[in-house]
Scaffold this active site. Structure first.
Site, PDB file in Angstrom:
ATOM      1  CD  GLN A  19     -10.093   3.072   3.468  1.00 31.03           C
ATOM      2  OE1 GLN A  19      -9.323   3.956   3.786  1.00 31.03           O
ATOM      3  NE2 GLN A  19      -9.695   1.838   3.237  1.00 31.03           N
ATOM      4  CD  GLU A  69      -2.842  -5.973   5.389  1.00 29.30           C
ATOM      5  OE1 GLU A  69      -1.975  -6.665   4.802  1.00 29.30           O
ATOM      6  OE2 GLU A  69      -3.734  -5.369   4.786  1.00 29.30           O
ATOM      7  NE  ARG A 105      -4.319  -8.541  -1.065  1.00 37.33           N
ATOM      8  CZ  ARG A 105      -4.699  -7.326  -0.645  1.00 37.33           C
ATOM      9  NH1 ARG A 105      -4.508  -6.960   0.607  1.00 37.33           N
ATOM     10  NH2 ARG A 105      -5.269  -6.482  -1.471  1.00 37.33           N
ATOM     11  CG  ASP A 132     -10.711  -4.415   1.208  1.00 38.14           C
ATOM     12  OD1 ASP A 132     -11.132  -3.561   2.006  1.00 38.14           O
ATOM     13  OD2 ASP A 132      -9.664  -4.277   0.566  1.00 38.14           O
ATOM     14  CE1 TYR A 166      -3.485  -2.713   0.657  1.00 37.54           C
ATOM     15  CE2 TYR A 166      -2.563  -3.007   2.844  1.00 37.54           C
ATOM     16  CZ  TYR A 166      -3.424  -3.411   1.850  1.00 37.54           C
ATOM     17  OH  TYR A 166      -4.230  -4.498   2.051  1.00 37.54           O
ATOM     18  CE1 TYR A 175      -6.303  -7.139   3.403  1.00 32.27           C
ATOM     19  CE2 TYR A 175      -8.196  -7.037   1.940  1.00 32.27           C
ATOM     20  CZ  TYR A 175      -7.089  -6.433   2.511  1.00 32.27           C
ATOM     21  OH  TYR A 175      -6.782  -5.145   2.173  1.00 32.27           O
ATOM     22  CD1 TRP A 176     -10.285  -7.085   5.076  1.00 32.88           C
ATOM     23  CD2 TRP A 176     -10.913  -6.766   7.205  1.00 32.88           C
ATOM     24  NE1 TRP A 176      -9.609  -5.982   5.563  1.00 32.88           N
ATOM     25  CE2 TRP A 176      -9.977  -5.767   6.849  1.00 32.88           C
ATOM     26  CE3 TRP A 176     -11.444  -6.770   8.496  1.00 32.88           C
ATOM     27  CZ2 TRP A 176      -9.561  -4.773   7.752  1.00 32.88           C
ATOM     28  CZ3 TRP A 176     -11.034  -5.787   9.383  1.00 32.88           C
ATOM     29  CH2 TRP A 176     -10.102  -4.799   9.004  1.00 32.88           C
ATOM     30  CD1 TRP A 215      -9.323   2.465   6.585  1.00 29.80           C
ATOM     31  CD2 TRP A 215     -10.555   1.950   8.395  1.00 29.80           C
ATOM     32  NE1 TRP A 215      -9.527   1.099   6.592  1.00 29.80           N
ATOM     33  CE2 TRP A 215     -10.289   0.765   7.684  1.00 29.80           C
ATOM     34  CE3 TRP A 215     -11.302   1.879   9.550  1.00 29.80           C
ATOM     35  CZ2 TRP A 215     -10.742  -0.483   8.122  1.00 29.80           C
ATOM     36  CZ3 TRP A 215     -11.761   0.634   9.980  1.00 29.80           C
ATOM     37  CH2 TRP A 215     -11.489  -0.522   9.279  1.00 29.80           C
ATOM     38  CG  ASP A 216      -4.686   2.216   6.524  1.00 30.14           C
ATOM     39  OD1 ASP A 216      -5.663   2.072   5.774  1.00 30.14           O
ATOM     40  OD2 ASP A 216      -3.990   1.257   6.942  1.00 30.14           O
TER      41      ASP A 216
END
Ligand code: DGY
Length: 433
Positions: A109, A396, A200, A167, A37, A352-353, A43-44
């Site tokens: 975001q 992360e 991912r 995401d 990134y 990831y999420w 938001w980061d």
């Protein structure tokens, strides 16, 4: 076994966290991580400011001020600001066609910034600086209400999974199934050159993501065209809870700097959202879930978003039901809080999420738990976050079963959450019993 880090180890990690923020600083803004990134993310940046605030208040303010330099004329604050070129990321600014200076993405975001600015102001009551941001924050929040809740029902829509910041959450699988990918064509992903593909989103999801970018670009990011026709139009419990809290924080901050009209309109919007969010309660699942507003269909499973309701200050009367979910999950995982229900078949501890633990979400959930009078559980979430970082480093995200780090390394917001909250050296952090 899973002990809180020793004092020396904690000192070492504090120093390393500061080093990561400094190394990821590109001059006024911080990249989330090197490689994966390489620009400023919305938001980061806001969350990273909390980390800077522990050792450099000036730099903390600058992080947010730089983000707001990219605010659109209509009030939207974009999710990525492309301050420089980097061919190592896809989709780059050419894909968004935003025609802004600086170039940006065309979506937003989770609006956590007002909450962070309020926290900065409490540390460093610089009225002129805060007032300047209050005006910009208010324009962003008004944009949310106008662009994303045109019917005034007290729920804002996201138009792309990336706007949720979570995401590939399984909540988006059903709403994404309606998105036509037939015109997407070939493209080359860059993310899987930096991080293992198992961690991912899938290619099928990326096709949907790109189809949505294409829709917005062809609509020239016009808010009415998007409200009427964007194929993805979903009320995310996460974004709604975050915005509701941000509205209250904006009201308090605006009042503190003498902006009484801004304070009053933020209160009005917050009251509308408090009522609106109740439409996200699922009797069947005993929790708040996302709602596909286009197809009037609620998500059929729970996620960490469910617990973000407490961060938004809703569901206090339902804190027992919500914490029962957390207790059930705790039986299934070694570290709280998995991003998705570990009892579900779509749970994946490293993708990831769809399962991994995220320090920033843990911080929000713990804040909500503490506000709801569940300080003991908030402390469990804080300690688990600290243990994950002490075990694996500033990743992360983390596998909730093994504690292994996932995604990018030396991650800015993980370092920030350590400094601002999870480190045992934080003033007020409890000793482990
Ligand atoms: C990405 O590229 O994976 C980002 O999450 C989009 O914001």
């Amino acid at each position: 076994m899973m002990n809180t880090p020793s004092a020396e180890r904690a000192d070492e990690l504090d120093a390393r966290a500061r080093e990561i923020l400094t190394q990821n600083d590109r001059g006024g803004y911080t990249v989330p991580t090197k490689g994966l990134y390489p620009f400023q993310w919305n938001w980061d940046s806001a969350l990273v400011a909390l980390g800077f605030a522990t050792f450099d208040t000036e730099r903390a303010w600058t992080e947010i001020e730089t983000l707001f330099k990219a605010q659109w004329d209509d009030g939207m604050v974009p999710h990525i600001v492309f301050w420089q070129d980097d061919a190592g990321y896809f989709p780059g600014h050419d894909q968004w066609g935003s025609e802004t200076s600086p170039p940006t993405s065309g979506i937003t975001q989770p609006p956590v910034a007002a909450t962070i600015v309020r926290a900065l102001f409490e540390r460093d009551p610089d009225v002129a600086r805060a007032a300047n941001l209050v005006e910009k924050l208010a324009r962003w929040h008004v944009w949310f209400a106008r662009a994303r809740d045109p019917q005034g029902r007290g729920l804002v829509a996201i138009t792309h999974p990336w706007e949720s910041g979570r995401d590939n959450l399984p909540d988006w699988d059903a709403p994404l199934s309606y998105v036509d990918t037939s015109r997407v064509g070939d493209y080359q992903r860059r993310d899987t050159q930096h991080v293992h593909a198992d961690q991912r989103p899938l290619k099928a999801e990326y096709d949907k993501y790109m189809a949505l970018v294409q829709f917005g670009r062809e609509a020239k990011w016009d808010i009415d065209t998007i409200a009427q026709g964007n194929p993805f139009w979903v009320a995310d419990i996460g974004v709604n809870a975050i915005l509701l809290r941000a509205e209250r924080d904006l009201a308090a901050l605006a009042a503190a700097v003498g902006e009484t009209d801004i304070a009053e309109s933020a209160r009005v919007r917050a009251a509308r959202m408090e009522a609106g969010i109740e439409a996200l309660w699922s009797e069947e699942l005993n929790g708040y879930v996302s709602l596909d507003l286009r197809h009037d269909a609620k998500a059929t499973t729970l996620s960490a978003g469910t617990l973000l309701a407490l961060y938004g200050g809703v569901g206090a009367g339902r804190a027992e039901q919500l914490t029962a979910t957390l207790a059930r999950w705790a039986e299934r995982v070694t570290y709280l809080v998995p991003s998705y229900d570990p009892e579900e078949s779509r749970f994946d501890p490293i993708r990831y999420w769809r399962g991994p633990v995220w320090a920033v979400v843990n911080w929000m959930i713990a804040s909500g738990l503490a506000d709801a009078g569940k300080g003991d559980l908030a402390e469990v979430v804080r300690r688990d976050t600290g243990r994950l970082i002490a075990k694996s480093g500033f990743y992360e995200s983390f596998d909730p079963l093994t504690g292994a780090g996932c995604g990018g390394g030396d991650f800015s917001w993980t370092a920030a959450m350590w400094l601002a909250w999870a480190s045992p050296n934080m003033p007020g952090a409890h000793e482990e019993g």
